[in-house]
Write a protein that holds these residues in place. Structure first.
Motif, PDB file in Angstrom:
ATOM      1  N   LEU A   1       0.840  -1.202   0.000  1.00 14.88           N
ATOM      2  CA  LEU A   1       0.000   0.000   0.000  1.00 14.88           C
ATOM      3  C   LEU A   1       0.871   1.248   0.000  1.00 14.88           C
ATOM      4  CD1 LEU A   1      -2.883  -0.642   2.571  1.00 14.88           C
ATOM      5  CD2 LEU A   1      -2.750  -1.267   0.156  1.00 14.88           C
TER       6      LEU A   1
ATOM      7  N   ALA B   1       0.766   4.412   8.120  1.00 13.10           N
ATOM      8  CA  ALA B   1      -0.032   3.248   8.524  1.00 13.10           C
ATOM      9  C   ALA B   1       0.802   2.389   9.465  1.00 13.10           C
ATOM     10  CB  ALA B   1      -0.432   2.446   7.296  1.00 13.10           C
TER      11      ALA B   1
ATOM     12  N   VAL C   1      -8.144  -1.883   7.203  1.00 10.49           N
ATOM     13  CA  VAL C   1      -8.112  -1.454   5.803  1.00 10.49           C
ATOM     14  C   VAL C   1      -9.526  -1.601   5.235  1.00 10.49           C
ATOM     15  CG1 VAL C   1      -7.108  -1.873   3.533  1.00 10.49           C
ATOM     16  CG2 VAL C   1      -5.707  -2.172   5.589  1.00 10.49           C
TER      17      VAL C   1
ATOM     18  N   GLU D   1      -6.216  -5.792   7.239  1.00  8.61           N
ATOM     19  CA  GLU D   1      -5.506  -4.952   8.206  1.00  8.61           C
ATOM     20  C   GLU D   1      -4.058  -4.755   7.780  1.00  8.61           C
ATOM     21  OE1 GLU D   1      -5.444  -6.827  12.029  1.00  8.61           O
ATOM     22  OE2 GLU D   1      -3.676  -8.017  11.521  1.00  8.61           O
ATOM     23  N   ILE D   2      -3.486  -3.677   8.263  1.00  5.72           N
ATOM     24  CA  ILE D   2      -2.069  -3.384   8.018  1.00  5.72           C
ATOM     25  C   ILE D   2      -1.208  -4.382   8.778  1.00  5.72           C
ATOM     26  CG2 ILE D   2      -0.233  -1.682   8.343  1.00  5.72           C
ATOM     27  CD1 ILE D   2      -2.204  -0.898   6.168  1.00  5.72           C
TER      28      ILE D   2
ATOM     29  N   ALA E   1      -0.405  -4.933   3.753  1.00  2.08           N
ATOM     30  CA  ALA E   1      -1.676  -5.247   4.391  1.00  2.08           C
ATOM     31  C   ALA E   1      -2.117  -6.628   3.945  1.00  2.08           C
ATOM     32  CB  ALA E   1      -2.736  -4.222   4.019  1.00  2.08           C
TER      33      ALA E   1
ATOM     34  N   VAL F   1      -5.181  -8.404   2.875  1.00  2.00           N
ATOM     35  CA  VAL F   1      -6.509  -7.978   2.415  1.00  2.00           C
ATOM     36  C   VAL F   1      -7.145  -9.073   1.570  1.00  2.00           C
ATOM     37  CG1 VAL F   1      -5.923  -5.522   2.462  1.00  2.00           C
ATOM     38  CG2 VAL F   1      -5.533  -6.842   0.371  1.00  2.00           C
TER      39      VAL F   1
ATOM     40  N   LEU G   1      -7.983   2.159  -1.692  1.00  2.00           N
ATOM     41  CA  LEU G   1      -8.435   1.689  -0.390  1.00  2.00           C
ATOM     42  C   LEU G   1      -8.390   2.830   0.611  1.00  2.00           C
ATOM     43  CD1 LEU G   1      -6.424  -1.684  -0.252  1.00  2.00           C
ATOM     44  CD2 LEU G   1      -8.828  -1.390  -0.880  1.00  2.00           C
TER      45      LEU G   1
ATOM     46  N   VAL H   1      -7.216   3.451   4.899  1.00  2.00           N
ATOM     47  CA  VAL H   1      -6.671   2.910   6.142  1.00  2.00           C
ATOM     48  C   VAL H   1      -7.237   3.733   7.284  1.00  2.00           C
ATOM     49  CG1 VAL H   1      -4.583   2.441   7.471  1.00  2.00           C
ATOM     50  CG2 VAL H   1      -4.570   2.151   4.981  1.00  2.00           C
TER      51      VAL H   1
END
Length: 372
Positions: A295, A303, A309, A318-319, A335, A337, A348, A350
């Motif tokens: 990302l 982040a 996310v 999530e990160i 992330a 995802v 996206l 965050v």
């Protein structure tokens, strides 16, 4: 985090050297390790433009001996081991039955029946128990923790600066090659490998712990005035993130498989069998698994691991890692995802302390070193 039996953080042979250099010490993987000296940005700059020196002696080192080591390791890991030739190193992952990762490791084949296995510090106890429980055939295991040190020199001037001090020609060594050779300051030959975790050219020296200070001091005294910097784990984490290299516990763990981590290239499905193969085949064939994506944050807010996310306002992951990327001059992250959210160019968001910040999916790695 693991510590020794008394719950006290372990120290590497270079602990006093780190203090003398002003290293800021933090707990990591059960050890008291330097996170930085002069600052993460300065140390990062040294590695990208000249060279940096790292103490990685907290990593676990195991010696493997026996004619059946290759076959034994092939049954427990995703990559091929038995096909390695002496003088080769190879990245690999020990997997569980679900396809998740016990640990990501590097095998170094030193001779026909002698190998070095390097595991992550935080997983060293787990991995020592694992390989011991799975031992079979004529495989002999020796735990080298406490006896051996690991010093890495990483950066474009690594060949030039290390060459005068080692008894092997470095320039012809290929990436992921290794050799045993004399190192000035070490009383016994060291394993010298053209490996690293920074995205730059460089070498790792596996040597007796009792010789680590002499080698460390020799390199710094010779080249610090020319820009060689002692580097801590903070710079190393930023360098590896820019280079798209996974960190165990972030991009991979017991539940995040190598396939999800973007390591399909290392999974040798043509091996007859290995631990977790069926689960990984099912995941591959299904194709709809969540996966690690790069990302790029659009604003100045970084982040951090654990931040949600979102895609069109709905949670999609999530990160796992995040930092300012000095080489690319923007905030970057990885992330985990859902598959539809992992396509390059996808917009996206965050969520950072209740506010959504725009991010876009970017192919990994964020940084590639220039070709010479």
């Amino acid at each position: 985090m693991s510590t020794d039996v008394d719950g006290i953080l372990r120290r590497t042979a270079l602990f006093d050297a780190h203090l003398a250099l002003g290293g800021r010490m933090v707990p990591f993987g059960g050890f008291d390790m330097p996170v930085q000296y002069a600052g993460i940005l300065k140390e990062h700059d040294a590695v990208r433009k000249r060279a940096g020196l790292f103490d990685l002696s907290h990593m676990g080192q195991f010696e493997l001996r026996g004619a059946s080591v290759g076959e034994w390791a092939d049954a427990l890991t995703i990559n091929k081991v038995a096909t390695m030739k002496p003088g080769q190193a190879r990245y690999n992952v020990f997997t569980n039955e679900r396809g998740g990762a016990h640990d990501d490791v590097i095998f170094y084949r030193l001779a026909d029946e002698r190998w070095l296995l390097v595991v992550n510090a935080a997983n060293a106890d787990k991995m020592w128990a694992h390989v011991g429980a799975e031992r079979s055939g004529d495989v002999q295991l020796t735990d080298l923790r406490g006896e051996r040190a690991l010093i890495a020199i990483q950066g474009p001037r690594s060949v030039e600066w290390l060459q005068p001090f080692v008894g092997v020609e470095l320039a012809p060594m290929k990436y992921y090659a290794c050799a045993e050779a004399a190192v000035r300051g070490s009383r016994t030959p060291a394993v010298i490998a053209r490996t690293g975790y920074t995205g730059e050219d460089g070498f790792e020296l596996f040597l007796p712990a009792s010789d680590a200070v002499a080698v460390w001091d020799t390199l710094l005294s010779e080249y610090r005035a020319h820009g060689l910097e002692p580097c801590g784990l903070g710079a190393r984490d930023v360098l590896r993130l820019e280079a798209g290299m996974p960190l165990y516990g972030h991009e991979m763990d017991e539940e995040i498989t190598p396939l999800q981590a973007g390591l399909a290239w290392a999974i040798k499905f043509d091996k007859p069998a290995f631990r977790g193969k069926a689960a990984l085949e099912a995941q591959r064939d299904g194709g709809d698994f969540s996966r690690i994506a790069g990302l790029s944050m659009q604003g100045r807010v970084p982040a951090r691991a654990g931040y949600p996310v979102l895609l069109d306002g709905a949670p999609v992951g999530e990160i796992r890692s995040g930092s300012w990327g000095p080489s690319v001059q923007k905030n970057i992250a990885t992330a985990l995802v859902s598959a539809p959210a992992a396509t390059a160019g996808t917009r996206l968001a965050v969520e950072v302390r209740g506010t959504a910040h725009v991010a876009s999916v970017e192919p990994l790695p964020f940084y590639r070193r220039p070709k010479i």
